[in-house]
Design an enzyme around this catalytic site. Structure first.
Site, PDB file in Angstrom:
ATOM      1  N   GLU A  64       1.448  -0.359  -4.975  1.00 22.88           N
ATOM      2  CA  GLU A  64       0.591   0.768  -5.363  1.00 22.88           C
ATOM      3  C   GLU A  64       1.479   2.001  -5.468  1.00 22.88           C
ATOM      4  OE1 GLU A  64      -3.266   3.285  -3.765  1.00 22.88           O
ATOM      5  OE2 GLU A  64      -1.713   2.692  -2.363  1.00 22.88           O
ATOM      6  N   ASP A  78       0.842  -1.198   0.000  1.00 18.97           N
ATOM      7  CA  ASP A  78       0.000   0.000   0.000  1.00 18.97           C
ATOM      8  C   ASP A  78       0.883   1.257   0.000  1.00 18.97           C
ATOM      9  OD1 ASP A  78      -2.827   0.940   0.395  1.00 18.97           O
ATOM     10  OD2 ASP A  78      -1.980   1.823   2.219  1.00 18.97           O
TER      11      ASP A  78
END
Ligand code: GLC
Length: 574
Positions: free
Chosen positions: A290, A233
């Site tokens: 990401e 993330d």
């Protein structure tokens, strides 16, 4: 175009022995929204196990699970209060182990989300850190004093005029109009802490060796439980300029989480990569990051270099944000081909996820969503699907009083409707945590679409089967099929060729596998030119198994795609 041989056939790319994550199609599950088995209206790990057979039938290879860790759920799990446990809402560690075993028994890899940029403010590390400036965990987070008078600060301590810099946080909050400051003042210790997202998500300080070691331990914890990889993330958030300087005024209204691109992230990622590479048991453990930055070239940087690799795969967001338009997509694909090839980086492709409106909603019709499935699964690189796109789901319409996400993303997180009963296969006693997507009561459920061989669900199954059966589609080279006249910005169709060729004995061709993919972005029919040879429709977005395209058993020269149609063509075998 890179890698085109003298005969016009793109040169071979070694595919035997490709790592699993290059051959895989990955399916993202947002656990809260997948399936509820305990009646609280929120999906759980047992609900994922219940539908693993659906995923095997569909034909995906790997699952990415959004966070299921202990969390106060301020950001629905992306605020982690224990990186090494399952939140009771989702089940237990034993349930997780069972899920991994059941997935592996079906040859499905399991990728878990890992949230290293920030923890929850309820994490014991942050609770300790904010207890005193002298606490040993204090510097695991990023603290700053009030902005001084000399630096332009004004007002009482902790007041808005004293915010340490001009960075903005990512979420406006339910009903909010502006992005708030990325800082929250802690009264007890009279300093501000940094949070790129909610105040409940304080940023971790990756400059601190103790924090780094503790987070790396969490990777090992999950690898030891058998996970095959991690979705990292906010990868681009880890490294920060320690001065935390103001942004130029022209950028100051953009959340810093969409801009931070600091070189200090790269050695950190290389260190994480070596932790995965050093893990002794097969298979190779994979990191997909990401990298939510505006340019494709920026996402490419996070692959590192061959001698010092970083991510295995990086999410490249510009295509996801591109409109449904041939010229726009041609430019996106060209950019990836031109930049990634020379760097030896393997692209990833994604149209929908838990943070963006679904592409079915963005593109405006099921016909386009079907064509987009052909596009996604016909490109060169690793495709990522988002649960429910195989059902052609649209975003739910969430009335203002039912909104729960501070980032305004409720619509794409609507629960998956599994069947035509009133609870759509969910065991809840009341209503699910978000409203059902449109048409859940009108047959748009997994069970009902499976009964209809012309449905979008069957289209995905045929495409996944075609990709699995064809080395060209799975890992072959990419080249545009030249059109006559040459492509112009007026063209509404894109046509490309995928080729997989194994050369032996210095160039004698042993086997060649070829597919043509053609996508009509327009809402009128479009003539396309085919490569030499005779072709047949393997999959059409209009007719999933390709067979009933009446009058077109053999294609040669040019052909007309119907409005919104996309196809996979294979060479006609005598
Ligand atoms: C990533 C996640 C998003 C989350 C944010 C903060 O962007 O995809 O859902 O809110 O990080 O963790």
């Amino acid at each position: 175009m890179t890698g085109v041989g003298a005969d016009g056939i793109p040169a071979a790319r070694a595919t035997d022995g490709l790592p699993w994550w290059q051959k895989a199609v990955v399916y993202q599950i947002y656990p809260r929204s997948f399936c509820d088995t305990d009646g609280d209206g929120v999906g759980d790990l047992a609900g994922i196990v219940r539908h693993l057979d659906h995923l095997s039938w569909l034909g995906v290879d790997a699952l990415w699970l959004s966070p299921f860790y202990r969390s106060p759920m301020a950001d629905f799990g992306y605020d982690v209060s224990d990186y090494c446990d399952v939140d009771p809402l989702f089940g237990t560690l034993a349930d997780f182990d069972h899920l991994v075993a059941e997935a592996h028994a079906r040859d499905l890899k399991v990728i878990v989300d890992w949230v290293p940029n920030h923890s929850s403010d309820a994490h014991p590390w942050f609770v300790a850190a904010r207890s005193s400036r002298d606490d040993p965990h204090r510097d695991w987070y990023r603290w700053r004093d009030d902005r001084s008078d000399a630096a332009g600060g004004s007002g009482p301590p902790g007041s808005p005029g004293r915010v340490p810099n001009n960075w903005r946080a990512a979420f406006k909050g339910v009903g909010g109009d502006d992005y708030p400051p990325a800082w929250t003042y802690d009264e007890r210790t009279a300093q501000w802490y940094l949070h790129l997202f909610l105040p409940e998500q304080p940023d971790l300080n990756w400059d601190h060796p103790g924090l780094r070691a503790a987070m790396i331990d969490t990777l090992r914890f999950w690898m030891a439980r058998g996970v095959d990889g991690f979705r990292v993330d906010v990868t681009h958030g880890l490294g920060k300029d320690p001065a935390l300087p103001d942004l130029p005024l022209a950028l100051a209204d953009i959340p810093i989480s969409g801009l931070n691109d600091d070189p200090r992230t790269h050695p950190l990622l290389a260190e994480l990569r070596s932790v995965l590479d050093d893990w002794p048991d097969p298979p190779e453990r994979m990191m997909v990051g990401e990298v939510f930055l505006p340019a494709t070239s920026q996402s490419l940087d996070y692959y590192g270099a061959p001698e010092r690799p970083e991510l295995h795969l990086s999410f490249n967001f510009p295509p996801l944000l591109a409109p449904w338009d041939a010229a726009a997509w041609r430019a996106q694909i060209d950019e990836v081909q031109e930049l990634f090839g020379p760097r030896g980086a393997w692209p990833s492709w994604v149209l929908s996820n838990h943070d963006q409106p679904r592409h079915r909603t963005r593109y405006g019709s099921e016909a386009r969503a079907r064509a987009a499935a052909v596009l996604l699964l016909g490109l060169a690189g690793t495709p990522f699907l988002y649960a429910g796109e195989e059902l052609g789901l649209e975003d739910a319409v969430v009335p203002p009083e039912s909104r729960v996400d501070p980032g305004g993303r409720d619509g794409c997180r609507a629960p998956i409707p599994w069947d035509g009963t009133s609870t759509h296969g969910w065991a809840m006693s009341d209503t699910p945590w978000l409203p059902w997507p449109p048409d859940a009561d009108a047959g748009r459920t997994a069970t009902e679409l499976r009964a209809d061989p012309s449905s979008i669900l069957w289209l995905y199954r045929h495409l996944l089967r075609a990709r699995r059966d064809s080395p060209a589609l799975a890992s072959g080279t990419f080249s545009w099929v030249p059109s006559t006249p040459p492509p112009s910005s007026e063209d509404q169709a894109l046509v490309w060729q995928r080729v997989h060729r194994i050369d032996v004995d210095g160039g004698d061709v042993e086997s060649v596998d070829v597919r043509v993919v053609a996508v009509n972005f327009g809402s009128t029919s479009a003539e396309i030119h085919l490569p030499p040879g005779r072709w047949q429709v393997e999959v059409s977005s209009l007719v999933p198994d390709g067979s009933p395209r009446e009058g077109t058993p053999q294609l040669e020269g040019s052909w007309v795609l119907a409005a919104d149609e996309a196809v996979v063509l294979r060479p006609l075998t005598p």
